[in-house]
Design a protein around this motif. Structure first.
Motif, short mmCIF file in Angstrom:
data_model
loop_
_atom_site.label_atom_id
_atom_site.label_comp_id
_atom_site.label_asym_id
_atom_site.label_seq_id
_atom_site.Cartn_x
_atom_site.Cartn_y
_atom_site.Cartn_z
N SER A 157 -6.37 6.28 2.68
CA SER A 157 -6.39 5.49 0.81
C SER A 157 -5.65 5.83 0.26
O SER A 157 -5.15 5.02 -0.99
CB SER A 157 -8.07 5.90 0.16
OG SER A 157 -8.12 6.78 -0.35
N ASN A 158 -4.71 6.79 0.47
CA ASN A 158 -3.04 7.16 -0.81
C ASN A 158 -3.17 7.93 -0.33
O ASN A 158 -2.98 7.99 0.95
CB ASN A 158 -4.15 8.14 -2.31
CG ASN A 158 -4.75 9.36 -1.89
OD1 ASN A 158 -4.10 10.02 -1.06
ND2 ASN A 158 -5.98 9.78 -1.96
N LEU A 159 -1.50 7.73 -0.78
CA LEU A 159 0.29 8.17 0.38
C LEU A 159 -0.19 9.98 0.47
O LEU A 159 0.10 10.64 1.37
CB LEU A 159 0.73 8.25 -0.74
CG LEU A 159 1.62 7.24 -1.33
CD1 LEU A 159 2.73 6.81 -1.77
CD2 LEU A 159 1.42 6.43 0.18
N THR A 160 -1.26 10.57 -0.59
CA THR A 160 -1.31 12.33 0.34
C THR A 160 -2.19 12.27 1.35
O THR A 160 -1.61 13.19 1.59
CB THR A 160 -2.21 12.42 -1.58
OG1 THR A 160 -1.42 13.20 -2.37
CG2 THR A 160 -2.38 14.77 -0.76
N GLU A 161 -3.10 11.30 1.44
CA GLU A 161 -3.82 11.30 2.23
C GLU A 161 -3.78 11.50 3.61
O GLU A 161 -3.66 11.44 4.92
CB GLU A 161 -5.17 10.63 2.55
CG GLU A 161 -6.02 11.43 1.43
CD GLU A 161 -7.55 9.88 1.26
OE1 GLU A 161 -8.05 8.90 1.61
OE2 GLU A 161 -8.67 10.31 0.33
N GLY A 180 0.98 -1.27 -0.36
CA GLY A 180 -0.01 0.05 0.10
C GLY A 180 0.98 1.38 -0.40
O GLY A 180 0.39 2.78 -0.54
#
Length: 186
Positions: free
Chosen positions: A141-145, A31
């Motif tokens: 749910s993603n690297l930015t978040e 992930g």
């Protein structure tokens, strides 16, 4: 419910077995991750610095020279600040040691013996950040978040938390000395 073993348990009614709120999603291939580097003092949390590439001696030197050094000069203009680092190999690299020698009047670099217990209080702050992120619903749910959640959790650590960590240092050091470097309750 989160448990110390890292497993998540969900309480549900029999007819809720396929309800999305009762399911734990998994990620393939890990992930992704975000690496940050942070600092704090007795009275203030410093900035978090996102490390975009592998943390090696060159990357670490850039963090120290470009980020930490200006903060230390501003916070401790008389050169009476202390900087602590552990013995990660990149911290002891020749270029890093030489940079600290060139700037030894700007602040005091605490010596950290090899193979010593890690008493760096920032480890406890990382646990606070991880705990806050584990409690988020929904999870990033993603690297930015994830990066945003890390920064938000860092900024929400109460001042009293790191003040207590700083105040606990004499007790921790005394416990390590008493145990002759062996295990302690810390």
């Amino acid at each position: 419910m989160h448990h110390a073993d890292g497993r998540v348990r969900i309480w549900r009614k029999q007819h809720e077995s396929m309800h999305p709120t009762c399911m734990n999603t998994t990620l393939q291939a890990g992930g992704g991750s975000v690496m940050v580097w942070g600092m704090f003092s007795w009275h203030d949390l410093g900035p978090l610095i996102r490390v975009e590439q592998c943390l090696n001696s060159t990357t670490y030197l850039h963090i120290v020279a470009d980020q930490v050094h200006p903060i230390m000069l501003m916070a401790y203009p008389n050169g009476d600040g202390f900087f602590q680092q552990d013995n990660v190999p990149c911290h002891g690299a020749r270029i890093v040691r030489e940079w600290f020698q060139e700037h030894e009047g700007d602040f005091t670099l605490l010596r950290w013996p090899p193979q010593s217990p890690d008493l760096n209080p920032i480890e406890h702050l990382w646990e606070e950040v991880k705990r806050a992120i584990r409690q988020l619903v929904p999870q990033p749910s993603n690297l930015t978040e994830l990066d945003s959640a890390i920064h938000q959790a860092w900024c929400q650590i109460p001042c009293i938390t790191f003040q207590h960590l700083m105040e606990s240092m004499p007790r921790k050091i005394a416990a390590v000395l008493k145990a002759k470097g062996g295990p302690t309750k810390y």
